[in-house]
Design an enzyme around this catalytic site. Structure first.
Site, PDB file in Angstrom:
ATOM      1  N   ASP A 230       0.894  -1.216   0.068  1.00  0.00           N
ATOM      2  CA  ASP A 230      -0.139  -0.097  -0.031  1.00  0.00           C
ATOM      3  C   ASP A 230       0.927   1.248  -0.078  1.00  0.00           C
ATOM      4  OD1 ASP A 230       0.902  -0.805   2.622  1.00  0.00           O
ATOM      5  OD2 ASP A 230      -0.831   0.654   3.420  1.00  0.00           O
TER       6      ASP A 230
ATOM      7  N   GLU B 274       0.267  -1.196   5.921  1.00  0.00           N
ATOM      8  CA  GLU B 274       1.272  -0.755   6.745  1.00  0.00           C
ATOM      9  C   GLU B 274       1.098   0.833   6.881  1.00  0.00           C
ATOM     10  OE1 GLU B 274       4.856   1.297   7.989  1.00  0.00           O
ATOM     11  OE2 GLU B 274       3.641   1.508   6.018  1.00  0.00           O
TER      12      GLU B 274
HETATM   13  C1  LIG Z   1       1.150   4.352  14.006  1.00  0.00           C
HETATM   14  S1  LIG Z   1       0.461   3.440  12.907  1.00  0.00           S
HETATM   15  C2  LIG Z   1       1.094   4.449  11.366  1.00  0.00           C
HETATM   16  C3  LIG Z   1       1.867   3.952  10.719  1.00  0.00           C
HETATM   17  C4  LIG Z   1       2.871   4.813   9.856  1.00  0.00           C
HETATM   18  N1  LIG Z   1       3.691   4.136   8.952  1.00  0.00           N
HETATM   19  C5  LIG Z   1       4.428   4.826   8.137  1.00  0.00           C
HETATM   20  O1  LIG Z   1       4.208   5.935   7.766  1.00  0.00           O
HETATM   21  C6  LIG Z   1       3.265   5.808  10.645  1.00  0.00           C
HETATM   22  O2  LIG Z   1       2.638   6.788  11.070  1.00  0.00           O
HETATM   23  O3  LIG Z   1       4.501   5.892  11.036  1.00  0.00           O
HETATM   24 ZN   LIG Z   2       6.624   2.395   3.953  1.00  0.00          ZN
HETATM   25 ZN   LIG Z   3       4.863   5.179   4.383  1.00  0.00          ZN
END
Ligand SMILES: CSCC[C@H](NC=O)C(=O)O
Ligand SMILES: [Zn+2]
Ligand SMILES: [Zn+2]
EC number: 3.5.1.14
Length: 373
Positions: free
Chosen positions: A47, A112
């Site tokens: 994604d 993710e």
């Molecule tokens: C806290 S769950 C969200 C996951 C997200 N991952 C990538 O950007 C992030 O905000 O880090």
């Molecule tokens: Zn990523």
């Molecule tokens: Zn990301």
């Protein structure tokens, strides 16, 4: 039409025949040359985050390549590059006929970008994941604008906190006491003062990287119905990223005490609260690190080991006891993940395939470890 010489054979038929030659016969399927050893897991998510198309120089889903070789697309850095680099490195190694003691698995997982709750978080609890017997994993990292490559050995823990303040409602022309807004303001002040302190700590110490301090941002303010009505409830939402060396219990108590200090009727709730940060050692006591860093040294790649400021699926992998590194081999590349005009130069992409082509044999040939038995 059905049988042609090998030089004319349809590539799909060649692939099919190569696959048939691998003796995956139960009860001892030959996935790697030594299936008793734990495997290498190459994880990537499929994604991507949304785009603001009007801010892009090119259609973010066209994968336009400009005359200099930059490929523009959402996912060019995060992390469709890595998915294809894994596949291309494995393909090269297979074409060259290499076999390694350890099996290499690739997983392509969903969700993710929204926390992995329906993706890797569930998958690591499934028997199918345990059947992979992963001994070590690679997942995503972040580009590095310099000559060096960043590698992540741990992550900050996302804590998404909503503070709700309740107070006396009434006519907004009056000096009411005990309003929701006043109390919320106090909590916001306490949290933003903490933010400033952490920011200063980061600024004043050149040895500290972003992932080593705790960050927080005020990301939502909600409440109110009309200009002249004092609302009975208001809320503020914060995105905390808690550094792995923080005492989580004490930190939560600190949050609670900021709420209490603001007055009656101020509470907090968590929308995300990761409690299991793990650190993958980056010294030669860790044979996976030794193999990884040895290849980089041999290839004259400079590594900058850091704590991932954001959250990736690696946190779930590490939490079930699998050591993991976050690595997206992109040096000399501006950090454009989640940004407009996300792009990657084709030469950097191809160099990344070379890097995995060297890393995978080393990782998949790490000799038997006590944890393998
Ligand atoms: C806290 S769950 C969200 C996951 C997200 N991952 C990538 O950007 C992030 O905000 O880090
Ligand atoms: Zn990523
Ligand atoms: Zn990301």
């Amino acid at each position: 039409m059905t049988s042609k010489g090998p030089e004319e054979e349809h590539p799909s038929v060649t692939l099919f025949r190569q696959y048939l030659r691998i003796r995956t016969v139960q009860p001892k399927p030959d996935y790697g040359t030594n299936p008793t050893l734990s495997s290498i897991l190459l994880n990537s998510h499929t994604d991507v985050v949304p785009v603001f198309k009007e801010h892009w120089s090119h259609d973010p889903f066209e994968a336009f390549k400009d005359s200099e070789g930059y490929i523009y697309a959402r996912g060019a850095q995060d992390m469709k590059c890595v998915s294809i680099q894994y596949l291309e490195a494995v393909r090269r190694l297979k074409v060259e006929g290499h076999r390694f003691p350890r099996t290499i698995h690739m997983t392509f997982v969903p969700d993710e970008e929204v926390g992995g709750h329906q993706g890797m978080e569930l998958f690591v609890q499934r028997p199918e994941f345990h059947a992979l017997r992963a001994g070590f994993a690679l997942d995503e990292g972040i580009a590095n604008p310099t000559d060096a490559f960043t590698v992540f050995y741990s992550e900050r823990s996302p804590w998404w906190v909503r503070v709700t303040s309740t107070g006396r409602p009434g006519h907004a022309s009056r000096f009411m006491e005990d309003t929701a807004a006043e109390k919320l303001h106090k909590v916001v002040n306490s949290i933003l003062a903490f933010r400033e302190k952490e920011w200063q700590r980061l600024q004043s110490n050149p040895h500290l990287k972003e992932g080593s301090v705790t960050s927080v941002n005020l990301t939502k303010l909600e409440g109110g119905v009309a200009y002249n009505v004092i609302p009975a409830t208001m809320s503020a939402s914060f995105d905390f990223r808690v550094a792995p060396d923080v005492d989580f219990k004490a930190f939560e108590e600190q949050l609670q005490s900021w709420c209490q200090a603001a007055g009656e009727g101020v509470t907090l709730e968590f929308a995300q609260k990761w409690m299991h940060p793990q650190v993958t050692p980056t010294d030669d006591s860790n044979p996976w690190w030794a193999a990884f860093s040895r290849v980089c040294k041999d290839m004259n790649l400079t590594l900058e080991p850091e704590i991932m400021p954001a959250a990736t699926d690696n946190r779930y992998i590490r939490a079930v006891g699998v050591p993991a590194l976050g690595f997206s081999p992109m040096n000399r590349t501006p950090v454009l993940l989640h940004d407009h005009d996300e792009r990657l130069h084709e030469a950097v992409f191809l160099r990344g395939v070379d890097i995995y082509t060297r890393l995978l044999p080393a990782l998949a040939s790490v000799p038997a470890l006590p944890s393998d038995s």
